[in-house]
Scaffold this active site. Sequence first.
Site, PDB file in Angstrom:
ATOM      1  N   GLU A 163       0.795  -1.226   0.000  1.00 47.54           N
ATOM      2  CA  GLU A 163       0.000   0.000   0.000  1.00 47.54           C
ATOM      3  C   GLU A 163       0.832   1.283   0.000  1.00 47.54           C
ATOM      4  O   GLU A 163       0.794   2.068   0.949  1.00 47.54           O
ATOM      5  CB  GLU A 163      -0.957  -0.004   1.194  1.00 47.54           C
ATOM      6  CG  GLU A 163      -1.946  -1.148   1.143  1.00 47.54           C
ATOM      7  CD  GLU A 163      -2.913  -1.164   2.313  1.00 47.54           C
ATOM      8  OE1 GLU A 163      -2.877  -0.230   3.138  1.00 47.54           O
ATOM      9  OE2 GLU A 163      -3.708  -2.114   2.405  1.00 47.54           O
ATOM     10  N   GLU A 212      -4.781  -8.330   0.037  1.00 48.60           N
ATOM     11  CA  GLU A 212      -5.426  -8.283   1.351  1.00 48.60           C
ATOM     12  C   GLU A 212      -6.928  -8.191   1.170  1.00 48.60           C
ATOM     13  O   GLU A 212      -7.429  -7.245   0.560  1.00 48.60           O
ATOM     14  CB  GLU A 212      -4.936  -7.079   2.169  1.00 48.60           C
ATOM     15  CG  GLU A 212      -3.473  -7.155   2.559  1.00 48.60           C
ATOM     16  CD  GLU A 212      -3.038  -5.964   3.396  1.00 48.60           C
ATOM     17  OE1 GLU A 212      -3.914  -5.250   3.932  1.00 48.60           O
ATOM     18  OE2 GLU A 212      -1.828  -5.721   3.497  1.00 48.60           O
TER      19      GLU A 212
END
Length: 792
Positions: free
Chosen positions: A317, A536
């Site tokens: 991220e 995720e």
Amino acid sequence: MASSVPSDLDASFVLVNDDYVPSSSASAGTPTPGAMQSRHLNSTLLSPATPSYAHDWSPSGTGGKLSQHGRHFIDAHGRVCHLRGVNLSGNCKTPIHDTFPDNPAAVTFVNRPFPIEDAPQHFARLRRWGLTFVRFLVTWEAVEHAGPGEYDYDYLNYLKQVLALLPQYGLSCFVALHQDVWSRYSGGSGAPAWTIESAGFDLDALEESGSAWLNGLRVKTAEGKYDEEDRGTVKPEERGLWSTGYQKLAAATLATCFWAGDTFAPKAKVKRRTKTGNEEEVSIQQFLQDDFLDMWEVLADTVGHLPGVLGFEIMNEPHRGYVELQSMYGWDYNTDLHLGAIPSPLHSFTLGAGYSTSVPHYTRSFPMPTRHTSSVTLNTAGRKVWREDGVTEGKCIWEMHGVWGWDEQKKEGIVLRENYFKRHPLTGKPVDWYNDFYFPFLSRWADRVRTVVDNDKMVFVEAIPNEFCPSSWTPDHQPAFGDFSVNVQGLSRGMFLLKAFYWGHIGARNNFSLQIKNLAEAAYRSLGEKPVLIGECGIPMDMNQGEAFESEDWTWQNRMMDAMITALERSFIGFTLWNYNPSNSDLHGDTWNGENFSFFAQRRALPPSLLTLDQTSPTLDNGARLLRAVVRPYAAKVAGIPLKWKYELNTGDCELEWMVPYSNGHEDSQAKGGPTVDQPPLVGHPTLTSNTTEIFFPHILSQDRTLSVSSPLDSSSASPTFTSEYVPSLQTLYIQQLDMTPGKKYHIKIRLDPSLKQAFELNDFWTDFIGHIYLGGGFIFAIAAWFFVGFL
């Protein structure tokens, strides 16, 4: 368990009995070569010579290695492989027994995610559940917490030992360098504390000045004793606040300096020790990036040669910080979570400089995720976050660069250069984070890793969270290596309000499917035919105020997990669930920022002395939640191009459709409309050297049931086009394709007898409200008739 009697639609189905004897080793469950050969006597092509099972991603299970072709992962036989597994583990974000935020150099991550002696039970458990593709989390802090160039070789050695065990259990992994909000010391995980200090921050003043939110990482101690369980406990209203740290001063500044410090913070110079022992002064960007690459080289060199390591992910991220910032007066509501106190960039500058500042406060709402409800004053003590002995000599780094200033008369911050982060400060040219900063560094990182690992290792990269894959991510920018749900994605992008609402479980499945399909197709448009993997995805265990911890009724969690995985399956996207965490507990969750996503908790499991580790052992299931939704069949290795997969959790029934690819030169009508999820390319696939499709079918579902396979396409045929065999001890359904003519389509249905017990109702708007609609319609009709009669 006896074999079923073939019907007109059955295709030479034989069920192997449960008395099949696996080996007695910890990685039990592999048949003898002779047994495997007997299943493939009628093979028209080469079948895998090495004994294998569907979810075995070790070199022996893939014929040598996994590789990438087009949008698919393929094994050495050209079969399309569907990878699914877990993040291992959420507890890798935090060290063992630390006193956060004190003494950050003395932490240790050895035994994260678990002690080496516990690895067999965890790996055997993941194999039983079919979750054999692992996203293994490592942080920069874990490798280099003591200081620049000071690597924790105890941790690296531990890492090597753990990952070396993966192939014994059919597991494969990619090592993901994890970060959230830059660092634990700015409210997340990832980078060492010294990186924050290098930019001039005072670690002790981060929270008081409003430059970071740290409450979700603190450890409470009693009488000086460490209690692991008390780490990361937050109040209900504080859940999710950690992710707003991306927009706070510390994390936003460090991300900006890391990616684009030479452009936006050229005055920030850092002294560092060279490899020859001399001292030199470099830019903050060069200091951070060079050290990051040095650390990655050490990490890749340590584990890159291991057969269980498929590849590496540069950074979880990534965030652009202030780069391309559209306004100094606010953040983008569509991409940046607004919850709790949300300082604008200008607010953050004044707070960090020691000025008390009033900022907007957001609370959760409906249908939009949050709304502005009040204001709150931060840093009432006037604490300054910049160290006098730091690189900025006590001044805000952005004030030092003329971005803003303090008006003594008005007692407020004044923006001096509104477009500072949108355009290059010297040239005035608009900047693009991907093209100008991310892609060039991505290339540097890939080149560095490539110097110490084999070329067949893959690299995994991410776009910025909450954004679609950028259109600029073209091939020349890609590193080449070998009951009510809301479509938040659509709503935040202008979708009509009522169109964004979905009702019931069927609605939730469709909602997730649409959003995931959008993400995948955006990636295909930008990247071309490249595999898409969701790194995720998960469901909070404590939803509905944690009712399930008391009732042990996990129906709602199962429903949402099923909806999410169903959507992923419809798009044939691989995924790694967030997360499998042995340290999880009902009360304290994942011990990080109040999160509770692990569907496994060690304290609920049986002790090692009571475990058996073969694939048919139910002893491994203890400690898990949501197994009904998580442990499900999937087409692991397909001898052709998969076109459709459908699994119904309430019955256990499955459907798979696939096609033998056309040879080169054939016109691909599928590809004419551009890359879509529903129309994969059917031409140009590598030559298939196996005619055996392998489907993972969990023993937890098939135990004491008969499994049958049929084909609607064979119903009118005199002879079947495939044979099938289910081996419970390997949890594998083998489909041997007897016709490998290019363009040959296969369609099979898999049934359990008896069917599974229904887990929940498949409801939607019509099933829930049809009675009310009829009743209301009848009432309206009666009123209308009454008026009509009265009028006459």
